[in-house]
Design a protein around this motif. Structure first.
Motif, PDB file in Angstrom:
ATOM      1  N   LEU A  49     140.450  -1.214  67.020  1.00 26.54           N
ATOM      2  CA  LEU A  49     139.515  -0.979  65.924  1.00 26.54           C
ATOM      3  C   LEU A  49     138.103  -1.438  66.247  1.00 26.54           C
ATOM      4  O   LEU A  49     137.145  -0.981  65.610  1.00 26.54           O
ATOM      5  CB  LEU A  49     140.018  -1.650  64.643  1.00 26.54           C
ATOM      6  CG  LEU A  49     141.344  -1.114  64.097  1.00 26.54           C
ATOM      7  CD1 LEU A  49     141.683  -1.781  62.767  1.00 26.54           C
ATOM      8  CD2 LEU A  49     141.308   0.403  63.943  1.00 26.54           C
ATOM      9  N   HIS A  50     137.947  -2.313  67.233  1.00 27.13           N
ATOM     10  CA  HIS A  50     136.583  -2.714  67.617  1.00 27.13           C
ATOM     11  C   HIS A  50     135.817  -1.554  68.254  1.00 27.13           C
ATOM     12  O   HIS A  50     134.596  -1.622  68.412  1.00 27.13           O
ATOM     13  CB  HIS A  50     136.618  -3.911  68.578  1.00 27.13           C
ATOM     14  CG  HIS A  50     137.107  -3.575  69.947  1.00 27.13           C
ATOM     15  ND1 HIS A  50     138.400  -3.826  70.348  1.00 27.13           N
ATOM     16  CD2 HIS A  50     136.490  -3.014  71.016  1.00 27.13           C
ATOM     17  CE1 HIS A  50     138.553  -3.439  71.599  1.00 27.13           C
ATOM     18  NE2 HIS A  50     137.406  -2.940  72.033  1.00 27.13           N
ATOM     19  N   CYS A  51     136.520  -0.480  68.613  1.00 28.26           N
ATOM     20  CA  CYS A  51     135.868   0.687  69.205  1.00 28.26           C
ATOM     21  C   CYS A  51     135.303   1.639  68.159  1.00 28.26           C
ATOM     22  O   CYS A  51     134.548   2.557  68.512  1.00 28.26           O
ATOM     23  CB  CYS A  51     136.861   1.448  70.086  1.00 28.26           C
ATOM     24  SG  CYS A  51     137.427   0.529  71.537  1.00 28.26           S
ATOM     25  N   LEU A  52     135.657   1.465  66.894  1.00 28.17           N
ATOM     26  CA  LEU A  52     135.163   2.358  65.851  1.00 28.17           C
ATOM     27  C   LEU A  52     133.735   1.998  65.468  1.00 28.17           C
ATOM     28  O   LEU A  52     133.393   0.829  65.321  1.00 28.17           O
ATOM     29  CB  LEU A  52     136.054   2.278  64.611  1.00 28.17           C
ATOM     30  CG  LEU A  52     137.515   2.713  64.753  1.00 28.17           C
ATOM     31  CD1 LEU A  52     138.206   2.666  63.389  1.00 28.17           C
ATOM     32  CD2 LEU A  52     137.628   4.105  65.361  1.00 28.17           C
ATOM     33  N   ALA A  53     132.914   3.017  65.273  1.00 28.77           N
ATOM     34  CA  ALA A  53     131.569   2.793  64.750  1.00 28.77           C
ATOM     35  C   ALA A  53     131.680   2.191  63.359  1.00 28.77           C
ATOM     36  O   ALA A  53     132.688   2.409  62.658  1.00 28.77           O
ATOM     37  CB  ALA A  53     130.799   4.104  64.712  1.00 28.77           C
ATOM     38  N   PRO A  54     130.685   1.427  62.909  1.00 28.86           N
ATOM     39  CA  PRO A  54     130.796   0.746  61.608  1.00 28.86           C
ATOM     40  C   PRO A  54     131.175   1.671  60.452  1.00 28.86           C
ATOM     41  O   PRO A  54     132.017   1.308  59.630  1.00 28.86           O
ATOM     42  CB  PRO A  54     129.398   0.149  61.424  1.00 28.86           C
ATOM     43  CG  PRO A  54     128.947  -0.138  62.822  1.00 28.86           C
ATOM     44  CD  PRO A  54     129.472   1.005  63.645  1.00 28.86           C
ATOM     45  N   ASP A  55     130.584   2.863  60.368  1.00 34.44           N
ATOM     46  CA  ASP A  55     130.920   3.776  59.266  1.00 34.44           C
ATOM     47  C   ASP A  55     132.360   4.263  59.369  1.00 34.44           C
ATOM     48  O   ASP A  55     133.053   4.406  58.356  1.00 34.44           O
ATOM     49  CB  ASP A  55     129.965   4.976  59.255  1.00 34.44           C
ATOM     50  CG  ASP A  55     128.605   4.628  58.687  1.00 34.44           C
ATOM     51  OD1 ASP A  55     128.473   3.550  58.057  1.00 34.44           O
ATOM     52  OD2 ASP A  55     127.666   5.428  58.871  1.00 34.44           O
ATOM     53  N   ALA A  56     132.825   4.531  60.603  1.00 29.85           N
ATOM     54  CA  ALA A  56     134.204   4.968  60.789  1.00 29.85           C
ATOM     55  C   ALA A  56     135.182   3.848  60.454  1.00 29.85           C
ATOM     56  O   ALA A  56     136.248   4.091  59.869  1.00 29.85           O
ATOM     57  CB  ALA A  56     134.417   5.443  62.228  1.00 29.85           C
ATOM     58  N   LEU A  57     134.816   2.616  60.791  1.00 30.67           N
ATOM     59  CA  LEU A  57     135.672   1.476  60.462  1.00 30.67           C
ATOM     60  C   LEU A  57     135.770   1.303  58.948  1.00 30.67           C
ATOM     61  O   LEU A  57     136.863   1.094  58.399  1.00 30.67           O
ATOM     62  CB  LEU A  57     135.118   0.208  61.102  1.00 30.67           C
ATOM     63  CG  LEU A  57     135.931  -1.063  60.868  1.00 30.67           C
ATOM     64  CD1 LEU A  57     137.275  -0.987  61.578  1.00 30.67           C
ATOM     65  CD2 LEU A  57     135.155  -2.292  61.341  1.00 30.67           C
ATOM     66  N   ARG A  58     134.648   1.400  58.266  1.00 27.20           N
ATOM     67  CA  ARG A  58     134.656   1.283  56.803  1.00 27.20           C
ATOM     68  C   ARG A  58     135.541   2.362  56.189  1.00 27.20           C
ATOM     69  O   ARG A  58     136.359   2.081  55.297  1.00 27.20           O
ATOM     70  CB  ARG A  58     133.226   1.399  56.272  1.00 27.20           C
ATOM     71  CG  ARG A  58     133.144   1.446  54.745  1.00 27.20           C
ATOM     72  CD  ARG A  58     131.726   1.743  54.271  1.00 27.20           C
ATOM     73  NE  ARG A  58     131.171   2.930  54.901  1.00 27.20           N
ATOM     74  CZ  ARG A  58     131.473   4.177  54.531  1.00 27.20           C
ATOM     75  NH1 ARG A  58     132.343   4.397  53.553  1.00 27.20           N
ATOM     76  NH2 ARG A  58     130.917   5.202  55.141  1.00 27.20           N
ATOM     77  N   ARG A  59     135.392   3.604  56.661  1.00 25.77           N
ATOM     78  CA  ARG A  59     136.205   4.697  56.129  1.00 25.77           C
ATOM     79  C   ARG A  59     137.682   4.466  56.422  1.00 25.77           C
ATOM     80  O   ARG A  59     138.543   4.714  55.557  1.00 25.77           O
ATOM     81  CB  ARG A  59     135.750   6.029  56.733  1.00 25.77           C
ATOM     82  CG  ARG A  59     136.481   7.238  56.139  1.00 25.77           C
ATOM     83  CD  ARG A  59     136.070   8.534  56.813  1.00 25.77           C
ATOM     84  NE  ARG A  59     134.656   8.813  56.629  1.00 25.77           N
ATOM     85  CZ  ARG A  59     133.766   8.840  57.613  1.00 25.77           C
ATOM     86  NH1 ARG A  59     134.146   8.577  58.847  1.00 25.77           N
ATOM     87  NH2 ARG A  59     132.514   9.132  57.363  1.00 25.77           N
ATOM     88  N   ALA A  60     137.990   3.983  57.617  1.00 23.82           N
ATOM     89  CA  ALA A  60     139.388   3.731  57.962  1.00 23.82           C
ATOM     90  C   ALA A  60     140.000   2.692  57.034  1.00 23.82           C
ATOM     91  O   ALA A  60     141.129   2.865  56.547  1.00 23.82           O
ATOM     92  CB  ALA A  60     139.487   3.269  59.419  1.00 23.82           C
ATOM     93  N   TYR A  61     139.276   1.609  56.769  1.00 25.36           N
ATOM     94  CA  TYR A  61     139.797   0.573  55.877  1.00 25.36           C
ATOM     95  C   TYR A  61     139.970   1.109  54.457  1.00 25.36           C
ATOM     96  O   TYR A  61     140.960   0.800  53.777  1.00 25.36           O
ATOM     97  CB  TYR A  61     138.857  -0.631  55.871  1.00 25.36           C
ATOM     98  CG  TYR A  61     138.968  -1.513  57.097  1.00 25.36           C
ATOM     99  CD1 TYR A  61     140.092  -1.498  57.916  1.00 25.36           C
ATOM    100  CD2 TYR A  61     137.928  -2.385  57.449  1.00 25.36           C
ATOM    101  CE1 TYR A  61     140.188  -2.314  59.028  1.00 25.36           C
ATOM    102  CE2 TYR A  61     138.018  -3.213  58.570  1.00 25.36           C
ATOM    103  CZ  TYR A  61     139.152  -3.164  59.348  1.00 25.36           C
ATOM    104  OH  TYR A  61     139.253  -3.975  60.455  1.00 25.36           O
TER     105      TYR A  61
END
Length: 252
Positions: free
Chosen positions: A124-136
């Protein structure tokens, strides 16, 4: 030429060895993740677990062995790693190709009930911040109340936090001491795998999808905690930590 189970086993073994270079106490961390999942699924008749950014299934396969009563789904965007996982682990894990955190990614999962747990390891550290937020946010809608998200990863130290920076440096030195000399690294593994004719098809698909390893998004542990709570998880805190490496558990 198709991918044989023997060739898949060879590359998965080499993957496991090179990953030891990058994760401090990797097996211990896998055990911590499995302990958390086992605890939350203890009373479930048939639990459902999702592995995010699964690679060839290192964590997913360990969970399938530890929890024989669970259905384990593993998702990744990389056709090469998914091909290896499917050939090596067979029916123990259901592998799905989808880019975690993109719009509509959960539709590819084919889930028939809420998740009891979602897990991840150094992905998950590879996800861009917006993608990480959407994933969560998406995961908060998939995990049942009382279920968990367990993320074993490397989280960057907050800027200006001298104590965290020192701990991170100690962790890096420890990782160096644990790293056996001459062991194949990430770049060497990919270069060697790309030369194997049995993997030509998956590598062609990988190039067509422009799939490549992403850099660290630079987010500290505290930022992940805030994102998880805003997404709808009730609690989020590390249960294991050494320097920048931690296992973060969030309860839905």
């Amino acid at each position: 030429m198709g991918l044989s189970t023997a060739t898949a086993a060879l590359w998965v073994r080499r993957w496991e060895r090179q990953q030891q270079r990058y994760a401090i106490d990797r097996e211990e961390r896998f055990t911590v993740v499995a302990d958390a999942v086992e605890k939350v699924t203890a009373r479930q008749r048939r639990s459902l677990v999702l592995d995010l950014g699964c690679g060839p299934g290192s964590l997913a396969a360990r969970l399938a062995r530890r929890l024989p009563g669970a259905d384990v789904v593993a998702v990744d965007k990389d056709p090469v790693l998914l091909a290896l996982g499917r050939a090596h682990h067979g029916d123990a894990v259901r592998f799905v190709e989808a880019p975690v955190g993109t719009a509509g990614w959960t539709g590819a999962l084919g889930l028939d009930r809420p998740l009891d747990a979602a897990v991840s390891s150094t992905a998950l550290h590879c996800l861009a911040p917006d993608a990480l937020r959407r994933a969560y946010e998406d995961l908060a809608g998939l995990v049942r109340p009382g279920g968990v998200l367990v993320n074993s990863d490397r989280f960057r130290s907050p800027r200006g936090d001298r104590a965290a920076e020192v701990a991170a440096q100690v962790g890096l030195r420890r990782a160096e001491r644990q790293r056996p000399p001459g062991r194949e690294d990430w770049a060497a593994w990919w270069a060697a795998a790309a030369a194997d004719p049995e993997l030509a098809g998956p590598f062609t698909a990988r190039r067509a999808r422009h799939t490549a390893h992403s850099v660290h998004n630079g987010l500290p542990l505290s930022h992940h905690v805030r994102l998880l709570r805003r997404a709808g998880f009730r609690h989020a805190a590390p249960v294991w930590q050494f320097g920048e490496d931690a296992v973060l558990v969030a309860v839905r």
